[in-house]
Design an enzyme around this catalytic site. Sequence first.
Site, PDB file in Angstrom:
ATOM      1  N   GLY A  14       0.785  -1.230   0.000  1.00  0.00           N
ATOM      2  CA  GLY A  14       0.000   0.000   0.000  1.00  0.00           C
ATOM      3  C   GLY A  14       0.818   1.282   0.000  1.00  0.00           C
ATOM      4  NE  ARG A  64     -10.736 -13.754 -12.633  1.00  0.00           N
ATOM      5  CZ  ARG A  64     -10.069 -14.223 -13.676  1.00  0.00           C
ATOM      6  NH1 ARG A  64     -10.516 -14.015 -14.894  1.00  0.00           N
ATOM      7  NH2 ARG A  64      -8.962 -14.903 -13.502  1.00  0.00           N
ATOM      8  CG  MET A  89      -0.509  -7.723  -6.663  1.00  0.00           C
ATOM      9  SD  MET A  89       0.068  -6.677  -8.041  1.00  0.00           S
ATOM     10  CE  MET A  89       1.368  -7.729  -8.693  1.00  0.00           C
ATOM     11  CG  LEU A  92     -10.205  -6.108 -11.203  1.00  0.00           C
ATOM     12  CD1 LEU A  92      -9.982  -4.643 -11.547  1.00  0.00           C
ATOM     13  CD2 LEU A  92     -11.105  -6.241  -9.976  1.00  0.00           C
ATOM     14  CG  ASN A 106      -3.067  -1.074 -12.834  1.00  0.00           C
ATOM     15  OD1 ASN A 106      -2.943  -1.238 -11.612  1.00  0.00           O
ATOM     16  ND2 ASN A 106      -2.349  -1.760 -13.720  1.00  0.00           N
ATOM     17  CG  HIS A 108       2.517  -2.417 -14.933  1.00  0.00           C
ATOM     18  ND1 HIS A 108       2.253  -3.630 -14.319  1.00  0.00           N
ATOM     19  CD2 HIS A 108       3.538  -2.644 -15.793  1.00  0.00           C
ATOM     20  CE1 HIS A 108       3.067  -4.544 -14.807  1.00  0.00           C
ATOM     21  NE2 HIS A 108       3.858  -3.977 -15.688  1.00  0.00           N
ATOM     22  CD  GLU A 173       5.165   2.006  -8.934  1.00  0.00           C
ATOM     23  OE1 GLU A 173       4.026   1.736  -8.532  1.00  0.00           O
ATOM     24  OE2 GLU A 173       6.086   1.155  -8.972  1.00  0.00           O
TER      25      GLU A 173
HETATM   26  C1  GAR Z   1       3.766  -1.210  -7.249  1.00  0.00           C
HETATM   27  O1  GAR Z   1       5.080  -1.206  -7.766  1.00  0.00           O
HETATM   28  C2  GAR Z   1       2.758  -1.277  -8.372  1.00  0.00           C
HETATM   29  O2  GAR Z   1       3.122  -0.537  -9.491  1.00  0.00           O
HETATM   30  C3  GAR Z   1       2.751  -2.758  -8.676  1.00  0.00           C
HETATM   31  O3  GAR Z   1       2.782  -3.364  -7.407  1.00  0.00           O
HETATM   32  C4  GAR Z   1       3.476  -2.519  -6.503  1.00  0.00           C
HETATM   33  C5  GAR Z   1       2.577  -2.290  -5.317  1.00  0.00           C
HETATM   34  O4  GAR Z   1       3.248  -1.572  -4.322  1.00  0.00           O
HETATM   35  N1  GAR Z   1       1.584  -3.127  -9.421  1.00  0.00           N
HETATM   36  C6  GAR Z   1       1.596  -4.042 -10.382  1.00  0.00           C
HETATM   37  O5  GAR Z   1       2.578  -4.701 -10.682  1.00  0.00           O
HETATM   38  C7  GAR Z   1       0.263  -4.237 -11.101  1.00  0.00           C
HETATM   39  N2  GAR Z   1       0.439  -4.926 -12.333  1.00  0.00           N
HETATM   40  P1  GAR Z   1       2.426  -0.850  -3.166  1.00  0.00           P
HETATM   41  O6  GAR Z   1       1.450  -1.889  -2.591  1.00  0.00           O
HETATM   42  O7  GAR Z   1       3.464  -0.458  -2.171  1.00  0.00           O
HETATM   43  O8  GAR Z   1       1.701   0.314  -3.770  1.00  0.00           O
END
Ligand code: GAR
Length: 216
Positions: A14, A64, A89, A92, A106, A108, A173
């Site tokens: 998170g 799902r 993860m 959906l 989203n 990524h 991010e």
């Molecule tokens: C992040 O790096 C996000 O971009 C990735 O999971 C991590 C979650 O970190 N998401 C994916 O790979 C989706 N395809 P967080 O829980 O600390 O935000």
Amino acid sequence: MARLRVGVLISGRGSNLQALIDAARDPGYPAEIAVVVSNRADAPGLGRAAAAGIPHHAIEETRRAAFAEAADRVLRAAGVELVALAGFMRILDLGFVEAWRDRMVNIHPSLLPAFPGLHPQRQALAAGVKFSGCTVHFVRAVVDSGPIVAQAAVPVADDDDEERLAARILAAEHRLYPLAVRLFAERRLRIAGERVLVDGAAAPPAAMLNPSDNRA
Ligand code: GAR
């Protein structure tokens, strides 16, 4: 003006949720986190929501369609106008994706369409790219596809391992997601086919283009 009500879906740590929570602490930020949903009761991100006083729900439903139905109910009850996937993860349900079409984004950790799916940082190292980064995009049926709202590039160093690269991308991010949600909340995004046009911007914000800003 009323702030945009955002529902955040998480599965784990998170930290992107935290970046959105922190951005929304500024009363001038045009969005607020209305509710957080996790598909795992042990997701540390739920603690972040709790600490911020944000309503949060664990929906540990592995089917799902049933998960989608329960999540949809929670999001609508909270008056959510934008769904933000933040380290969510699970794949959906297609009906859910359609129901929230153009109202679900989203993040990524790669420069899509390069390296979708699992372990994008490992994929980037294996491919030998000199830059990678992160992407915020509208969600479509195919995983990690959809019109791109914003991207940030970071350099890949010769001595990077997966962990170091992931940390550098993650720092980007945390800046990019609040920016993308802001643009949506300000109603500045226009989807034209596969492209997202940003109203009122002659060019994307400079911070998104300068890799030296994104060194972790
Ligand atoms: C992040 O790096 C996000 O971009 C990735 O999971 C991590 C979650 O970190 N998401 C994916 O790979 C989706 N395809 P967080 O829980 O600390 O935000």
